[in-house]
Scaffold this motif. Structure first.
Motif, PDB file in Angstrom:
ATOM      1  N   LEU A 144      44.010  28.356   8.148  1.00 60.02           N
ATOM      2  CA  LEU A 144      44.673  29.512   7.561  1.00 60.02           C
ATOM      3  C   LEU A 144      46.187  29.477   7.749  1.00 60.02           C
ATOM      4  CD1 LEU A 144      42.299  32.422   8.662  1.00 60.02           C
ATOM      5  CD2 LEU A 144      42.295  31.154   6.510  1.00 60.02           C
ATOM      6  N   ASN A 145      46.882  29.799   6.693  1.00 62.31           N
ATOM      7  CA  ASN A 145      48.298  30.155   6.715  1.00 62.31           C
ATOM      8  C   ASN A 145      49.225  29.156   7.404  1.00 62.31           C
ATOM      9  OD1 ASN A 145      47.652  32.579   5.399  1.00 62.31           O
ATOM     10  ND2 ASN A 145      47.166  33.563   7.348  1.00 62.31           N
ATOM     11  N   PRO A 146      49.286  27.915   6.922  1.00 63.79           N
ATOM     12  CA  PRO A 146      50.262  26.980   7.476  1.00 63.79           C
ATOM     13  C   PRO A 146      51.679  27.555   7.445  1.00 63.79           C
ATOM     14  CG  PRO A 146      48.733  25.820   6.062  1.00 63.79           C
ATOM     15  CD  PRO A 146      48.441  27.285   5.885  1.00 63.79           C
ATOM     16  N   GLU A 147      52.415  27.297   8.508  1.00 59.99           N
ATOM     17  CA  GLU A 147      53.809  27.724   8.680  1.00 59.99           C
ATOM     18  C   GLU A 147      53.967  29.209   8.999  1.00 59.99           C
ATOM     19  OE1 GLU A 147      53.477  25.172   5.844  1.00 59.99           O
ATOM     20  OE2 GLU A 147      53.689  24.142   7.758  1.00 59.99           O
ATOM     21  N   PHE A 148      52.911  30.005   8.894  1.00 57.14           N
ATOM     22  CA  PHE A 148      53.061  31.449   9.103  1.00 57.14           C
ATOM     23  C   PHE A 148      53.441  31.774  10.547  1.00 57.14           C
ATOM     24  CE2 PHE A 148      51.416  35.656  10.181  1.00 57.14           C
ATOM     25  CZ  PHE A 148      51.974  36.435   9.184  1.00 57.14           C
ATOM     26  N   LEU A 149      52.654  31.292  11.498  1.00 56.81           N
ATOM     27  CA  LEU A 149      52.938  31.591  12.900  1.00 56.81           C
ATOM     28  C   LEU A 149      54.270  30.981  13.329  1.00 56.81           C
ATOM     29  CD1 LEU A 149      49.410  31.046  14.517  1.00 56.81           C
ATOM     30  CD2 LEU A 149      50.488  33.211  13.868  1.00 56.81           C
ATOM     31  N   GLY A 150      54.535  29.747  12.878  1.00 57.22           N
ATOM     32  CA  GLY A 150      55.782  29.092  13.249  1.00 57.22           C
ATOM     33  C   GLY A 150      57.001  29.821  12.718  1.00 57.22           C
ATOM     34  N   THR A 151      56.924  30.297  11.472  1.00 57.90           N
ATOM     35  CA  THR A 151      58.047  31.021  10.881  1.00 57.90           C
ATOM     36  C   THR A 151      58.262  32.361  11.574  1.00 57.90           C
ATOM     37  OG1 THR A 151      57.666  29.970   8.735  1.00 57.90           O
ATOM     38  CG2 THR A 151      58.963  31.995   8.747  1.00 57.90           C
ATOM     39  N   CYS A 152      57.176  33.069  11.866  1.00 56.11           N
ATOM     40  CA  CYS A 152      57.298  34.348  12.575  1.00 56.11           C
ATOM     41  C   CYS A 152      57.915  34.139  13.953  1.00 56.11           C
ATOM     42  CB  CYS A 152      55.928  35.011  12.707  1.00 56.11           C
ATOM     43  SG  CYS A 152      55.238  35.629  11.157  1.00 56.11           S
ATOM     44  N   ILE A 190      55.206  22.499  15.550  1.00 55.79           N
ATOM     45  CA  ILE A 190      55.987  22.084  16.704  1.00 55.79           C
ATOM     46  C   ILE A 190      57.419  22.603  16.626  1.00 55.79           C
ATOM     47  CG2 ILE A 190      56.858  19.889  15.803  1.00 55.79           C
ATOM     48  CD1 ILE A 190      55.986  18.684  18.550  1.00 55.79           C
ATOM     49  N   TRP A 191      57.848  23.028  15.430  1.00 60.98           N
ATOM     50  CA  TRP A 191      59.214  23.517  15.260  1.00 60.98           C
ATOM     51  C   TRP A 191      59.321  25.036  15.386  1.00 60.98           C
ATOM     52  CZ3 TRP A 191      58.444  26.829  11.390  1.00 60.98           C
ATOM     53  CH2 TRP A 191      57.555  26.497  10.370  1.00 60.98           C
ATOM     54  N   LEU A 194      42.442  25.635  16.566  1.00 55.87           N
ATOM     55  CA  LEU A 194      43.844  25.722  16.160  1.00 55.87           C
ATOM     56  C   LEU A 194      44.264  24.375  15.587  1.00 55.87           C
ATOM     57  CD1 LEU A 194      46.665  27.172  16.163  1.00 55.87           C
ATOM     58  CD2 LEU A 194      47.029  26.109  18.412  1.00 55.87           C
ATOM     59  N   ALA A 195      44.757  24.370  14.353  1.00 54.83           N
ATOM     60  CA  ALA A 195      45.304  23.155  13.750  1.00 54.83           C
ATOM     61  C   ALA A 195      46.785  23.059  14.109  1.00 54.83           C
ATOM     62  CB  ALA A 195      45.129  23.183  12.237  1.00 54.83           C
ATOM     63  N   ILE A 196      47.228  21.870  14.507  1.00 57.94           N
ATOM     64  CA  ILE A 196      48.625  21.670  14.905  1.00 57.94           C
ATOM     65  C   ILE A 196      49.244  20.642  13.969  1.00 57.94           C
ATOM     66  CG2 ILE A 196      50.183  21.052  16.770  1.00 57.94           C
ATOM     67  CD1 ILE A 196      47.981  21.805  18.735  1.00 57.94           C
ATOM     68  N   ASP A 197      50.238  21.077  13.240  1.00 57.44           N
ATOM     69  CA  ASP A 197      50.829  20.283  12.166  1.00 57.44           C
ATOM     70  C   ASP A 197      51.914  19.358  12.700  1.00 57.44           C
ATOM     71  OD1 ASP A 197      51.682  19.320   9.764  1.00 57.44           O
ATOM     72  OD2 ASP A 197      52.570  21.192   9.059  1.00 57.44           O
ATOM     73  N   ARG A 198      51.750  18.069  12.446  1.00 60.03           N
ATOM     74  CA  ARG A 198      52.807  17.128  12.808  1.00 60.03           C
ATOM     75  C   ARG A 198      53.845  17.028  11.695  1.00 60.03           C
ATOM     76  NH1 ARG A 198      53.615  11.412  12.307  1.00 60.03           N
ATOM     77  NH2 ARG A 198      54.959  10.618  13.960  1.00 60.03           N
ATOM     78  N   TYR A 199      53.464  17.243  10.474  1.00 62.02           N
ATOM     79  CA  TYR A 199      54.290  17.155   9.267  1.00 62.02           C
ATOM     80  C   TYR A 199      53.779  15.987   8.443  1.00 62.02           C
ATOM     81  CZ  TYR A 199      58.482  17.356   6.269  1.00 62.02           C
ATOM     82  OH  TYR A 199      59.345  17.475   5.215  1.00 62.02           O
TER      83      TYR A 199
END
Length: 294
Positions: free
Chosen positions: A118-126, A190-191, A225-230
């Motif tokens: 669900l919602n890639p980049e959402f938690l990281g951006t927040c 990670i960012w 939890l999925a962790i995106d490397r890019y």
């Protein structure tokens, strides 16, 4: 944290090390997945792959074709192949998860018909924008409208409030309500932390932020939890130029980050979007960078 750690077993996934790949649905024979003996197939759900903002999707053909492809590959390799759909839910409509669930049951016959990231980049951006759990946003009315549109019956829990934390709770609740037999997880980046501190400190800040939103607490908590490397390959300008956990010698840093999130949240993690079309050796010198991915 208690001494009793949670099991790393996630419903729908094998108990051993496994991998999957992304499909663009141009080859529906699945021959590459069969040859690789993949255990999962990824695809972005919906029409535009980013949540179909301002659109009510009546039939998600991308999801249905991915589920069918996974079932066909599964029949050929003789082991479970899980369709994993990447879904954006910022409009709280979630498309209609009943469609892929029903199709997966009919075509694959598996106990867990599909998985969602669900919602890639959402938690990281927040996290990057320092949005607090109490950040005000319309949730309950939007959720009520989505349930009415999809003709889904359910009493919205009182702890779903018009806040960022309430939104996260709403997404978890509605997934369990309409698609209780799928497995799902959110995604972290990670960012997300703006700091250039030690990677363990970055992981701690990410863990603390996810905990503050209650992402993995309560009766409707996700499974992983999925962790995106890019997604960019290592030796491309788009990838290497980012500077975080890239280059031939930086793989261990990324997996250390994954390990720290796993132990900090006590949740199974999935290293996700690991580019594999050009994997450099650890001792390989970086003499040039490609403009495009391989």
């Amino acid at each position: 944290m208690s001494d009793q750690r949670k099991s790393l077993k996630v419903p729908g996934f094998p108990s051993s090390l496994s991998f999957g790949g992304y499909t663009d649905l141009t080859d529906l024979t699945g021959k590459d997945f069969v040859a690789a003996k993949a255990s999962s197939i990824f695809r972005y759900a919906g029409t535009d792959g980013t949540g179909d903002l301002y659109t009510h999707v009546s039939s998600d053909e991308s999801t249905k074709r991915t589920v069918q492809l996974a079932a066909d590959v599964e029949a050929k390799v003789g082991k479970s192949v899980l369709p994993i759909l990447v879904a954006y839910t910022t409009n709280l409509s979630l498309g209609d998860p009943n469609i892929p669930v029903k199709t997966a049951k009919e075509k694959g016959g598996r106990e867990v018909p599909a998985a969602y990231i669900l919602n890639p980049e959402f938690l990281g951006t927040c996290q990057q924008q320092n949005l607090s759990p109490d950040f005000a946003m319309p949730v309950r009315e939007a959720l009520r409208g989505a349930l009415e549109y999809r003709a889904v019956k359910g009493d919205i829990p009182e702890d779903i409030t018009n806040t960022l934390k309430g939104y996260v709770s709403a997404v978890n609740w509605v997934v369990r309500l309409v698609a209780h037999d799928v497995t799902f997880g959110w995604q972290a980046n990670i960012w997300g932390s703006k700091t250039e501190a030690d990677l363990r400190e970055i992981a701690k800040q990410t863990v603390d932020y996810i905990k503050s939103l209650g992402v993995y607490t309560g009766a409707y908590a996700p499974d992983f939890l999925a962790i995106d490397r890019y997604e960019a390959d290592d030796l491309t300008i788009r990838g290497y130029g980012n500077g975080y956990c890239y280059s031939p010698s930086e793989w261990e840093r990324f997996y250390d980050f994954c390990s720290n999130l796993n132990s900090g949240l006590d949740v199974p993690v999935m290293p996700w979007q690991i580019p594999a079309s050009r994997l450099p050796y650890k001792t390989e010198a970086v003499s040039y960078l490609e403009e495009e991915k391989w």
